[in-house]
Design a protein around this motif. Structure first.
Motif, PDB file in Angstrom:
ATOM      1  N   PHE A 129      23.492  54.909  35.418  1.00 11.92           N
ATOM      2  CA  PHE A 129      23.060  55.699  33.966  1.00 11.92           C
ATOM      3  C   PHE A 129      21.762  56.388  34.171  1.00 11.92           C
ATOM      4  CE2 PHE A 129      25.854  52.171  32.825  1.00 11.92           C
ATOM      5  CZ  PHE A 129      26.617  52.687  32.277  1.00 11.92           C
ATOM      6  N   GLY A 130      21.090  56.248  35.474  1.00 10.28           N
ATOM      7  CA  GLY A 130      19.846  57.018  35.759  1.00 10.28           C
ATOM      8  C   GLY A 130      20.247  58.198  36.590  1.00 10.28           C
ATOM      9  N   GLY A 131      21.546  58.364  36.901  1.00 12.38           N
ATOM     10  CA  GLY A 131      22.254  59.479  37.557  1.00 12.38           C
ATOM     11  C   GLY A 131      21.650  59.384  39.306  1.00 12.38           C
ATOM     12  N   ASN A 132      21.748  58.239  39.632  1.00  9.74           N
ATOM     13  CA  ASN A 132      21.452  57.993  40.850  1.00  9.74           C
ATOM     14  C   ASN A 132      22.437  57.043  41.672  1.00  9.74           C
ATOM     15  OD1 ASN A 132      18.701  59.425  41.526  1.00  9.74           O
ATOM     16  ND2 ASN A 132      18.417  58.194  39.695  1.00  9.74           N
ATOM     17  N   GLU A 133      22.665  57.139  42.970  1.00 10.87           N
ATOM     18  CA  GLU A 133      23.624  56.293  43.726  1.00 10.87           C
ATOM     19  C   GLU A 133      23.150  55.802  44.820  1.00 10.87           C
ATOM     20  OE1 GLU A 133      27.084  58.217  44.690  1.00 10.87           O
ATOM     21  OE2 GLU A 133      26.035  59.882  45.701  1.00 10.87           O
ATOM     22  N   LEU A 134      23.510  54.843  45.548  1.00  5.49           N
ATOM     23  CA  LEU A 134      23.180  54.276  46.623  1.00  5.49           C
ATOM     24  C   LEU A 134      24.140  55.036  47.672  1.00  5.49           C
ATOM     25  CD1 LEU A 134      21.530  52.601  48.989  1.00  5.49           C
ATOM     26  CD2 LEU A 134      23.379  50.615  48.209  1.00  5.49           C
ATOM     27  N   ALA A 135      23.744  55.743  48.719  1.00  5.87           N
ATOM     28  CA  ALA A 135      24.768  56.517  49.619  1.00  5.87           C
ATOM     29  C   ALA A 135      24.549  56.273  51.161  1.00  5.87           C
ATOM     30  CB  ALA A 135      24.735  57.959  49.202  1.00  5.87           C
TER      31      ALA A 135
END
Length: 300
Positions: A129-135
């Motif tokens: 929901f913050g527009g981020n991801e762990l990649a």
């Protein structure tokens, strides 16, 4: 307004509880009916302090909560801009050696990939929901905006010194005392690989192939001119030529008898004194290679 470091998004009790092994997502069952928790390896307060020292933060274990130790480590890594290194360390397959020891090569890889996939997905559910991801970018774990592209190349461990070598060797010897020879072998082999990569990177070169002990050692010898010559005492040359045998033995032992590959047709049994020899050989080798690096680079 100063932009927020994206890694600060992981500084929540919910995500820390995932990273330190407090939160599990059911169980993973093997074909033989045994099962393990789908969770990150459990980190005790003492272990978190050891990890902190590895990254350069000398935390002394006292009476703080595990969450406080972990939060202090996060804050330090954020300040030093090495949080990606911390994530990569925590998610490394070696961290799962205790729970995966004794299974076959394919079983270990399948279980490990399953656990990492679930954990990463749960963390991304929080970050979404913050527009981020762990990649995963290359061999590194990073936080990035969803669908963005990041290219990075940084060493997993910022500094390796004699205290680090002693710490890992001590933990490996503790495994020997508990007759957990597989884990001791894995720690010793990983220690040598890390030292090789570290001294290579100190020469501003990239390790030739992370995971191939013999290739890494050849690269170290080339970069630091560790070849025997006629101007060196014969006894020293004999010792230097024996280093290759040590590396080959450690590399082969890891393939045949460590917890990284489980039980297979080529697996051999070892006694406690063999395991002690293995750990002490790896420690001596690591200390010597570090000494070579310190002397060579101090003269630059």
């Amino acid at each position: 307004m100063k932009s927020r470091n994206p890694y600060e998004l992981l500084r929540t009790k919910e995500i820390i509880a995932i990273l330190d092994g407090d939160t599990d997502y059911g169980t993973y069952e093997f074909e033989d009916g045994t099962s393990i928790k789908v969770a990150m390896p459990y980190l005790s307060g003492t272990t978190i302090c050891e990890v902190a020292k590895l990254f350069g933060l000398p935390i002394q274990y006292s009476n703080m909560s595990r969450w406080q130790y972990f939060d202090e480590l996060i804050e330090y890594c954020l300040q030093k801009k090495i949080f990606s290194n911390l994530l990569t360390y925590l998610f490394a397959k070696e961290r799962f050696s205790k729970v995966l020891s004794g299974y076959s090569f394919n079983e270990i890889n399948t279980a490990y990939n399953h656990i990492i996939s679930i954990v990463k997905d749960k963390i991304n559910g929080i970050l979404l929901f913050g527009g981020n991801e762990l990649a995963i970018v290359g061999n590194q774990y990073v936080i990035r905006a969803i669908d963005s592209q990041i290219s990075i190349q940084v060493p997993m461990i910022k500094t390796i010194d004699r205290e680090y070598i002693k710490s890992i060797s001590s933990r490996a010897m503790d495994d020997v005392e508990q007759h957990n020879f597989d884990s001791a072998i894995t720690k010793s082999r990983t220690l040598l690989e890390e030292v090789f990569c570290y001294v290579i990177e100190k020469r501003k070169e990239n390790p030739s192939e992370n995971g191939d002990m013999i290739r890494l050692f050849k690269q170290v010898k080339s970069l630091y001119n560790m070849h025997t010559d006629q101007n060196t005492d014969r006894r020293i040359n004999t010792l230097l030529s024996g280093l290759h045998s040590i590396v080959v033995a450690i590399a082969e032992m890891r393939n045949k008898d460590s917890d990284a590959h489980g039980v297979g047709a080529n697996r051999i049994s070892i006694d406690e004194y063999h395991a002690r020899l293995f750990v002490n050989s790896a420690m001596t080798m690591a200390d010597f290679i570090l000494s070579v690096e310190i002397k060579a680079n101090s003269n630059i």
